[in-house]
Design an enzyme around this catalytic site. Sequence first.
Site, PDB file in Angstrom:
ATOM      1  N   HIS A   1       0.870  -1.181   0.000  1.00 49.24           N
ATOM      2  CA  HIS A   1       0.000   0.000   0.000  1.00 49.24           C
ATOM      3  C   HIS A   1       0.908   1.233   0.000  1.00 49.24           C
ATOM      4  O   HIS A   1       2.010   1.198   0.569  1.00 49.24           O
ATOM      5  CB  HIS A   1      -0.829  -0.049   1.290  1.00 49.24           C
ATOM      6  CG  HIS A   1      -1.901   0.966   1.407  1.00 49.24           C
ATOM      7  ND1 HIS A   1      -1.659   2.270   1.796  1.00 49.24           N
ATOM      8  CD2 HIS A   1      -3.239   0.880   1.215  1.00 49.24           C
ATOM      9  CE1 HIS A   1      -2.809   2.931   1.831  1.00 49.24           C
ATOM     10  NE2 HIS A   1      -3.785   2.110   1.484  1.00 49.24           N
TER      11      HIS A   1
ATOM     12  N   ASP B   1       2.593  -4.885   8.002  1.00 48.48           N
ATOM     13  CA  ASP B   1       1.404  -4.038   7.869  1.00 48.48           C
ATOM     14  C   ASP B   1       0.186  -4.963   7.913  1.00 48.48           C
ATOM     15  O   ASP B   1      -0.112  -5.663   6.947  1.00 48.48           O
ATOM     16  CB  ASP B   1       1.493  -3.282   6.533  1.00 48.48           C
ATOM     17  CG  ASP B   1       0.193  -2.586   6.160  1.00 48.48           C
ATOM     18  OD1 ASP B   1      -0.794  -2.682   6.918  1.00 48.48           O
ATOM     19  OD2 ASP B   1       0.174  -1.939   5.092  1.00 48.48           O
TER      20      ASP B   1
ATOM     21  N   GLN C   1      -5.091  -5.213   6.799  1.00 47.21           N
ATOM     22  CA  GLN C   1      -6.153  -6.043   6.226  1.00 47.21           C
ATOM     23  C   GLN C   1      -6.326  -7.380   6.946  1.00 47.21           C
ATOM     24  O   GLN C   1      -7.259  -8.121   6.643  1.00 47.21           O
ATOM     25  CB  GLN C   1      -5.880  -6.302   4.735  1.00 47.21           C
ATOM     26  CG  GLN C   1      -5.923  -5.062   3.875  1.00 47.21           C
ATOM     27  CD  GLN C   1      -7.302  -4.385   3.901  1.00 47.21           C
ATOM     28  OE1 GLN C   1      -8.326  -4.974   4.265  1.00 47.21           O
ATOM     29  NE2 GLN C   1      -7.328  -3.110   3.524  1.00 47.21           N
TER      30      GLN C   1
ATOM     31  N   LYS D   1     -10.952  -0.300   9.812  1.00 42.23           N
ATOM     32  CA  LYS D   1     -11.149  -1.473   8.942  1.00 42.23           C
ATOM     33  C   LYS D   1     -11.547  -2.690   9.780  1.00 42.23           C
ATOM     34  O   LYS D   1     -11.868  -3.736   9.216  1.00 42.23           O
ATOM     35  CB  LYS D   1      -9.864  -1.784   8.176  1.00 42.23           C
ATOM     36  CG  LYS D   1      -9.434  -0.662   7.236  1.00 42.23           C
ATOM     37  CD  LYS D   1      -8.138  -1.014   6.546  1.00 42.23           C
ATOM     38  CE  LYS D   1      -7.469   0.186   5.907  1.00 42.23           C
ATOM     39  NZ  LYS D   1      -8.123   0.646   4.689  1.00 42.23           N
TER      40      LYS D   1
ATOM     41  N   CYS E   1      -4.784   2.508  -3.654  1.00 42.21           N
ATOM     42  CA  CYS E   1      -3.521   2.935  -3.037  1.00 42.21           C
ATOM     43  C   CYS E   1      -2.415   1.921  -3.241  1.00 42.21           C
ATOM     44  O   CYS E   1      -1.567   1.728  -2.358  1.00 42.21           O
ATOM     45  CB  CYS E   1      -3.679   3.226  -1.549  1.00 42.21           C
ATOM     46  SG  CYS E   1      -4.797   4.567  -1.183  1.00 42.21           S
TER      47      CYS E   1
HETATM   48  C1  LIG Z   1      -2.672  -2.876   3.507  1.00 47.67           C
HETATM   49  C2  LIG Z   1      -2.968  -1.483   3.944  1.00 47.67           C
HETATM   50  N1  LIG Z   1      -2.002  -0.763   4.530  1.00 47.67           N
HETATM   51  C3  LIG Z   1      -2.216   0.485   4.960  1.00 47.67           C
HETATM   52  C4  LIG Z   1      -3.434   1.098   4.812  1.00 47.67           C
HETATM   53  C5  LIG Z   1      -3.606   2.509   5.289  1.00 47.67           C
HETATM   54  O1  LIG Z   1      -4.516   2.570   6.342  1.00 47.67           O
HETATM   55  P1  LIG Z   1      -4.999   3.963   6.919  1.00 47.67           P
HETATM   56  O2  LIG Z   1      -5.479   4.770   5.763  1.00 47.67           O
HETATM   57  O3  LIG Z   1      -6.092   3.590   7.860  1.00 47.67           O
HETATM   58  O4  LIG Z   1      -3.852   4.596   7.603  1.00 47.67           O
HETATM   59  C6  LIG Z   1      -4.471   0.396   4.208  1.00 47.67           C
HETATM   60  C7  LIG Z   1      -5.778   1.013   4.007  1.00 47.67           C
HETATM   61  O5  LIG Z   1      -6.193   1.508   3.047  1.00 47.67           O
HETATM   62  C8  LIG Z   1      -4.225  -0.920   3.757  1.00 47.67           C
HETATM   63  O6  LIG Z   1      -5.184  -1.624   3.162  1.00 47.67           O
END
Ligand SMILES: Cc1ncc(COP(=O)(O)O)c(C=O)c1O
Lengths: 143, 413
Positions: B122, B199, B202, B225, B370
Site C-alpha cells: 500500500h 502491515d 487487512q 477497517k 492505493c
Molecule cells: C494494507 C494497507 N495498509 C495500509 C493502509 C492505510 O490505512 P490507513 O489509511 O487507515 O492509515 C491500508 C488502508 O487503506 C491498507 O489496506
Amino acid sequence: MTEDIYQDPIIRLSKQREHDGFLDSPDIRGTADNPLCGDRVTVELDISDGIIRHMKYQVRGCLLTRASCANLAGMIEGVDISGIHRLRNEFNRALSSQGSDRHEFPPPVAVFSPVAPHKSRHSCLLLPYDAVIDAMDAQVSAD
Amino acid sequence: MAFDPRQIMKAFPILESGTGKNTLHYLDNAATAQVPNAVINAMVAHDAGRRANVKRGIHRLAESATAAYENARESVARFIGVQNPAEIIFTSGTTHGINLLAHSLGNTLKPGDEILLSPVEHHSNLVPWQMLQDRFGIHINFLPMDDNGLIDTGSITEYITPRTRIVSLSHGSNVTGALTDTAALGDAVHEHGAVLILDGAQVIPHGPVDLPALKADFYVFSGHKAYGPSGIGVLWGRMEQLEKVSPVFSGGEMIGDVKLLTSTYAEIPHRFEAGTPPITQAVGLGAALDWLHRLDQPGLNRHLMTLTTQVINGLQHLSVESNAIRIIHPAMDTGRLPIISFIVRGIHPHDVCQFLSDRYDIALRGGFHCAQPLHEQLGLPEGSTRVSLAAFNTQEDVDILLEGIAECMRILL
Ligand SMILES: Cc1ncc(COP(=O)(O)O)c(C=O)c1O
C-alpha cells in the site's frame, strides 16, 4: 440510489470511434491526466489561424471520459482558445450548479446532465477539455 | 453460538433501512468496515458518562476515562496475543504507525543502508520509506512477487544484505487478498540485524492474531477497517525494540521531568503518545475488537471463505464465453483474505462501481486501491474493481453482486 448515469445516449457516445486515434500530422498535441484515477487523454489538433479544424484523441479512461472525448471532438471544429475555455466553463458551471442557482446545460453537452449529482465524476467529463487547453496553451507559449 | 450472518447484520444499524429491509450491499470493507451497535454504544456511553482527558487528571471522570483508555489497550493486547499491554501504542491509523517508524528508525540510518519492501505494498508502506532516500542516502530494494501478487518471501535470503536495516511488508494484500507467508522472514531478518515490520491493516479485521508467533518486531493496523472508528490505530512493538526507538512526536503526556532546555520521557507506551490521544476512538476500537473476538471464529472464517469462493466462481462463470473478466487472486489453498479484485476487459473499474452503486446500491472500490505499483506490475494500468467482505455480508450480497456485474457487462460492453 442516485440518478443512473449509464443512459443510452451516453453509452452510445462512449462507443463512437470516429475521432478516436491519430491525425496524420497534427499541428499541436496536448495531454491531461487525472491523478486520482490514472485516466489520461491525449488530443491531437489541426489548427489554422488559431482555430481548431480537426481533433483526434487517445484515451485511457472510463466510459464518461470516452463519451466526453467523442462529444467534444464532434463539436470542436471552428473553436479558438477563448472558445475552448468558454465551453469548459459553461460545462463545469452546469455540472456544479444546483437548485435555484442551476445553470442550464448548453445543448451540445446536455446529454451529460445525469452526471451532475455525481461530483466525483465531473473531472472525467472535463478531462478532454483540459487536454485541448493544454495543447492550445503550449502553442500560445511557443508562438 | 454458531455463526449466523443474519444475526450479525442486525448488529449494524447502517444495514437496516427504515423498513427493516436491507437495501445496501456493502462490499467495500477493506477501505472501511461498518460499525456494530456495540461500538457505537460504547463510544456514546464514554462521551456521555466518562469524557475527560486521560493520564493526569485527578478527578472522578479523569480516572474513569483513563481506566477506559487503558482497558482498550488491554482489549487490543488480548486480540493480538500480546502479554504486555505496554507494547500497544495507540496511533491514528496504519499510516501514522508506519510514519512513526519511518521517522524514528530513519533517524538511525546511515548512507548506504538498505530497506527491503515489496511491490505489493500500500502507498502508506512505500512513500514514507521513499522519503528517507534523499534525507539519509539509503537504498530501497524489493522482494519479487508472482503473477498473482504473492510476495516471494522464500527468496528473502537473496535480497537481504548486511546493509539491510528494515524489512517492511504487507501481512495481507488489500488488493489480491493474498496472505504473506511470513515463516521465512523473522529469522532471516534478525540474523542480519534488521527489524521486521508487518502491515496488518487487512489481516486484523478477520480475527485474532498471535502476533508474537509471527516473529515480527513491529506490527501496524487501523481501527476503521476492523469494525472500529476512524482516527485510531495501533502500533505494536516488541518491548526490547520499543526501548531502542526514540519518540518523534513530543509535547504533553509523553514526558517525565521537564526543564526549560531538557526533558525526560515517560514510560513506554506513553512516550510514543504525545498530546491528548483519541480517547473515545480507543474505547471504540477496544469495543470493536472485543465484539469481533466474541464471534465464532471458525464459523466466521468458513463463512467468509465460502462467500469468497462464490464470488470467484461466479466471476469465472460470467467470463466463461467472453473471457472478459480477469481475477487477480492467489490460490485458495495458500490462505487468503476475503478480498477479490478483478477487471472486466473493456469496462473501466470506476464504471463498474458506479453502475453497481446506481442500480443495485452495491458499494465496491475501483481504481488502484492505493497500490499503483502493484497494479502496474500486474499489467493493470486502469486499476481494478475490488470486492471486500466482512462478517455481516450474506449470500444475498454475493448473488446481487454477480447479477449486477452480469447486467453491467450486458449494457456497457
Ligand atoms: C494494507 C494497507 N495498509 C495500509 C493502509 C492505510 O490505512 P490507513 O489509511 O487507515 O492509515 C491500508 C488502508 O487503506 C491498507 O489496506
